[in-house]
Design a protein around this motif. Structure first.
Motif, PDB file in Angstrom:
ATOM      1  N   LYS A  81     -23.353  16.525  -0.285  1.00  0.00           N
ATOM      2  CA  LYS A  81     -22.213  16.474   0.636  1.00  0.00           C
ATOM      3  C   LYS A  81     -22.341  17.467   1.796  1.00  0.00           C
ATOM      4  O   LYS A  81     -21.873  17.199   2.891  1.00  0.00           O
ATOM      5  CB  LYS A  81     -20.914  16.710  -0.119  1.00  0.00           C
ATOM      6  CG  LYS A  81     -20.539  15.560  -1.035  1.00  0.00           C
ATOM      7  CD  LYS A  81     -19.187  15.803  -1.654  1.00  0.00           C
ATOM      8  CE  LYS A  81     -18.663  14.567  -2.332  1.00  0.00           C
ATOM      9  NZ  LYS A  81     -18.144  13.581  -1.407  1.00  0.00           N
ATOM     10  N   SER A  82     -22.960  18.630   1.537  1.00  0.00           N
ATOM     11  CA  SER A  82     -23.029  19.678   2.564  1.00  0.00           C
ATOM     12  C   SER A  82     -24.283  19.613   3.431  1.00  0.00           C
ATOM     13  O   SER A  82     -24.305  20.161   4.527  1.00  0.00           O
ATOM     14  CB  SER A  82     -22.955  21.060   1.910  1.00  0.00           C
ATOM     15  OG  SER A  82     -24.129  21.317   1.157  1.00  0.00           O
ATOM     16  N   GLY A  83     -25.344  19.008   2.900  1.00  0.00           N
ATOM     17  CA  GLY A  83     -26.604  18.998   3.635  1.00  0.00           C
ATOM     18  C   GLY A  83     -27.436  20.245   3.407  1.00  0.00           C
ATOM     19  O   GLY A  83     -28.480  20.428   4.023  1.00  0.00           O
ATOM     20  N   VAL A  84     -26.968  21.136   2.523  1.00  0.00           N
ATOM     21  CA  VAL A  84     -27.703  22.343   2.161  1.00  0.00           C
ATOM     22  C   VAL A  84     -28.501  22.013   0.902  1.00  0.00           C
ATOM     23  O   VAL A  84     -27.989  21.360  -0.001  1.00  0.00           O
ATOM     24  CB  VAL A  84     -26.734  23.522   1.906  1.00  0.00           C
ATOM     25  CG1 VAL A  84     -27.480  24.767   1.463  1.00  0.00           C
ATOM     26  CG2 VAL A  84     -25.907  23.811   3.151  1.00  0.00           C
ATOM     27  N   THR A  85     -29.730  22.461   0.819  1.00  0.00           N
ATOM     28  CA  THR A  85     -30.577  22.089  -0.311  1.00  0.00           C
ATOM     29  C   THR A  85     -30.060  22.643  -1.632  1.00  0.00           C
ATOM     30  O   THR A  85     -29.399  23.681  -1.665  1.00  0.00           O
ATOM     31  CB  THR A  85     -32.035  22.580  -0.125  1.00  0.00           C
ATOM     32  OG1 THR A  85     -32.057  24.013  -0.171  1.00  0.00           O
ATOM     33  CG2 THR A  85     -32.639  22.070   1.174  1.00  0.00           C
ATOM     34  N   ARG A  86     -30.383  21.936  -2.721  1.00  0.00           N
ATOM     35  CA  ARG A  86     -30.026  22.374  -4.069  1.00  0.00           C
ATOM     36  C   ARG A  86     -30.595  23.762  -4.335  1.00  0.00           C
ATOM     37  O   ARG A  86     -29.940  24.616  -4.914  1.00  0.00           O
ATOM     38  CB  ARG A  86     -30.578  21.404  -5.124  1.00  0.00           C
ATOM     39  CG  ARG A  86     -29.874  20.101  -5.208  1.00  0.00           C
ATOM     40  CD  ARG A  86     -30.495  19.182  -6.275  1.00  0.00           C
ATOM     41  NE  ARG A  86     -30.292  19.751  -7.605  1.00  0.00           N
ATOM     42  CZ  ARG A  86     -31.267  20.201  -8.396  1.00  0.00           C
ATOM     43  NH1 ARG A  86     -32.520  20.151  -8.025  1.00  0.00           N
ATOM     44  NH2 ARG A  86     -30.990  20.699  -9.577  1.00  0.00           N
ATOM     45  N   LYS A  87     -31.825  23.961  -3.916  1.00  0.00           N
ATOM     46  CA  LYS A  87     -32.495  25.247  -4.140  1.00  0.00           C
ATOM     47  C   LYS A  87     -31.713  26.383  -3.486  1.00  0.00           C
ATOM     48  O   LYS A  87     -31.474  27.417  -4.110  1.00  0.00           O
ATOM     49  CB  LYS A  87     -33.920  25.199  -3.592  1.00  0.00           C
ATOM     50  CG  LYS A  87     -34.678  26.494  -3.765  1.00  0.00           C
ATOM     51  CD  LYS A  87     -36.069  26.416  -3.185  1.00  0.00           C
ATOM     52  CE  LYS A  87     -36.757  27.766  -3.321  1.00  0.00           C
ATOM     53  NZ  LYS A  87     -38.026  27.803  -2.641  1.00  0.00           N
ATOM     54  N   THR A  88     -31.311  26.190  -2.242  1.00  0.00           N
ATOM     55  CA  THR A  88     -30.576  27.227  -1.521  1.00  0.00           C
ATOM     56  C   THR A  88     -29.231  27.500  -2.185  1.00  0.00           C
ATOM     57  O   THR A  88     -28.860  28.664  -2.388  1.00  0.00           O
ATOM     58  CB  THR A  88     -30.381  26.826  -0.046  1.00  0.00           C
ATOM     59  OG1 THR A  88     -31.666  26.732   0.578  1.00  0.00           O
ATOM     60  CG2 THR A  88     -29.526  27.842   0.706  1.00  0.00           C
ATOM     61  N   ILE A  89     -28.510  26.456  -2.551  1.00  0.00           N
ATOM     62  CA  ILE A  89     -27.211  26.642  -3.204  1.00  0.00           C
ATOM     63  C   ILE A  89     -27.389  27.384  -4.529  1.00  0.00           C
ATOM     64  O   ILE A  89     -26.643  28.317  -4.834  1.00  0.00           O
ATOM     65  CB  ILE A  89     -26.495  25.294  -3.406  1.00  0.00           C
ATOM     66  CG1 ILE A  89     -26.119  24.691  -2.038  1.00  0.00           C
ATOM     67  CG2 ILE A  89     -25.241  25.466  -4.278  1.00  0.00           C
ATOM     68  CD1 ILE A  89     -25.652  23.259  -2.086  1.00  0.00           C
ATOM     69  N   GLY A  90     -28.373  26.987  -5.312  1.00  0.00           N
ATOM     70  CA  GLY A  90     -28.642  27.659  -6.583  1.00  0.00           C
ATOM     71  C   GLY A  90     -28.968  29.125  -6.394  1.00  0.00           C
ATOM     72  O   GLY A  90     -28.485  29.991  -7.136  1.00  0.00           O
TER      73      GLY A  90
END
Length: 91
Positions: free
Chosen positions: A37-46
């Motif tokens: 939804k945000s366009g931010v990668t899973r890796k970055t969010i994690g």
């Protein structure tokens, strides 16, 4: 003849990753769903949620904040909120 040099200054924010996780869980979303939804990668969010990512661009946290229906200032640490000239209300 006048010469000008435009210098790009990268600005980074100190973010409380636990608050990102709390806001995400409140929506009952996985990291994958927030990433989608945000366009931010899973890796970055994690990395943000675990506190492993120390330098976070304002545009990144802004995308996360918009997606989670929060203000950017909600995610900033107390130290970051006290700094002058950060312009959190503009984000």
């Amino acid at each position: 003849m006048e010469c000008t040099l435009q210098v790009k200054h990268e600005q980074y924010l100190n973010i409380d990753g636990a608050k990102v996780k709390i806001a995400r869980v409140e929506k009952d979303w996985t990291i994958s769903k927030l990433a989608e939804k945000s366009g931010v990668t899973r890796k970055t969010i994690g990395e943000i949620e675990r506190g492993n990512k120390k330098r976070i661009r304002p545009s990144t946290i802004q995308q996360i904040a918009i997606t989670l229906d929060k203000q950017v200032a909600y995610f900033c640490t107390r130290i970051e909120k006290r700094k002058e000239g950060v312009g959190l209300d503009e984000l």
